[in-house]
Design a protein around this motif. Sequence first.
Motif, PDB file in Angstrom:
ATOM      1  N   ALA A 229       0.845  -1.120  -0.131  1.00  0.00           N
ATOM      2  CA  ALA A 229       0.339   0.013   0.125  1.00  0.00           C
ATOM      3  C   ALA A 229       0.870   1.275   0.181  1.00  0.00           C
ATOM      4  N   THR A 230       0.570   2.285  -0.597  1.00  0.00           N
ATOM      5  CA  THR A 230       1.374   3.526  -1.177  1.00  0.00           C
ATOM      6  C   THR A 230       0.236   4.170  -0.324  1.00  0.00           C
TER       7      THR A 230
ATOM      8  N   SER B  40      17.424 -17.850  -0.338  1.00  0.00           N
ATOM      9  CA  SER B  40      17.112 -16.514   0.405  1.00  0.00           C
ATOM     10  C   SER B  40      15.973 -16.033  -0.035  1.00  0.00           C
ATOM     11  N   TYR B  41      15.193 -15.167   1.305  1.00  0.00           N
ATOM     12  CA  TYR B  41      13.790 -14.828   1.409  1.00  0.00           C
ATOM     13  C   TYR B  41      13.723 -13.207   1.195  1.00  0.00           C
ATOM     14  N   SER B  42      13.045 -12.042   1.259  1.00  0.00           N
ATOM     15  CA  SER B  42      13.085 -10.681   1.063  1.00  0.00           C
ATOM     16  C   SER B  42      11.421 -10.615   1.724  1.00  0.00           C
ATOM     17  N   VAL B  43      11.199  -9.894   2.572  1.00  0.00           N
ATOM     18  CA  VAL B  43       9.500 -10.551   3.192  1.00  0.00           C
ATOM     19  C   VAL B  43       8.770  -9.580   3.765  1.00  0.00           C
ATOM     20  N   PHE B  44       9.438  -8.313   3.675  1.00  0.00           N
ATOM     21  CA  PHE B  44       8.549  -6.990   4.392  1.00  0.00           C
ATOM     22  C   PHE B  44       9.416  -6.153   4.235  1.00  0.00           C
ATOM     23  N   SER B  45       9.048  -4.947   3.523  1.00  0.00           N
ATOM     24  CA  SER B  45       9.790  -3.154   3.532  1.00  0.00           C
ATOM     25  C   SER B  45       8.626  -2.492   3.673  1.00  0.00           C
ATOM     26  N   VAL B  46       9.090  -1.344   4.142  1.00  0.00           N
ATOM     27  CA  VAL B  46       9.004  -0.262   4.284  1.00  0.00           C
ATOM     28  C   VAL B  46       9.374   0.752   3.382  1.00  0.00           C
ATOM     29  N   GLY B  47       9.112   2.058   2.501  1.00  0.00           N
ATOM     30  CA  GLY B  47       9.970   2.866   2.600  1.00  0.00           C
ATOM     31  C   GLY B  47       9.333   4.131   1.673  1.00  0.00           C
TER      32      GLY B  47
ATOM     33  N   VAL C  84       4.496   7.010   1.156  1.00  0.00           N
ATOM     34  CA  VAL C  84       5.299   6.682   1.683  1.00  0.00           C
ATOM     35  C   VAL C  84       4.038   5.155   1.375  1.00  0.00           C
ATOM     36  N   GLU C  85       5.172   3.605   1.858  1.00  0.00           N
ATOM     37  CA  GLU C  85       4.572   2.929   1.830  1.00  0.00           C
ATOM     38  C   GLU C  85       5.170   2.035   2.211  1.00  0.00           C
ATOM     39  N   ALA C  86       4.535  -0.019   1.981  1.00  0.00           N
ATOM     40  CA  ALA C  86       4.913  -0.508   2.651  1.00  0.00           C
ATOM     41  C   ALA C  86       4.207  -1.846   2.153  1.00  0.00           C
TER      42      ALA C  86
END
Length: 203
Positions: free
Chosen positions: A160-161, A191-198, A170-172
């Motif tokens: 969502a932004t 290898s995994y990426s599961v969460f981000s904010v930016g 802003v987004e997550a």
Amino acid sequence: MEWGIGQIRDQVTVGLGFTVNNTFAPGADGTISGTYDYYYNQYINSAVIDYNKWNQVHREGSGTAETKVRREDINAQITVSFHYSPVSRLDIYTKFGVGVGVMNYLYGKTRNEKGFTAKTVDKTVGTGSHYIYSFNDLDHARWDKMKSKVVPAVSAYVGATYYLSDRWGVEAQVGLLSANIKDEDKGYPNSYSVFSVGASYKF
């Protein structure tokens, strides 16, 4: 980066784009093995029999050492997304991607080496035989390090932004943001990426 390429009804936009992802693990102490196989020069001089000669001496063997091992992966993916805007400044979306990745292991300096020898000799033995030679097994060590691997990469997540202005938001994001896939039996775990904010910028 993505571009809107079509709409489904009034509030759903279809997007096509790409992502570049980089993941890094802080690392841990590990042990690696190494081998050596080389020749060194040995000089022998005897004053008794008027003899001097350079010989090539073969050394071969193996050993171990401690080191810091880190994991760093990168991938690039083509993505398809579906965006829904229930209110003017909020963008909710789901995104799917597929591409190619590279798995990398990074190694620090070795320490506490075992099974390797170094020696420098310049001495006279017995009735006058003079020996001069020097060797160091570590100078010729070949470490058994894991090489970079090219693997498939995928992603599937929601996000969502919320736009604070006409351009900036802003987004997550949560889900499978980035994954490099490999058979764990071969020593390259997934290898995994599961969460981000930016932050997000709209052109």
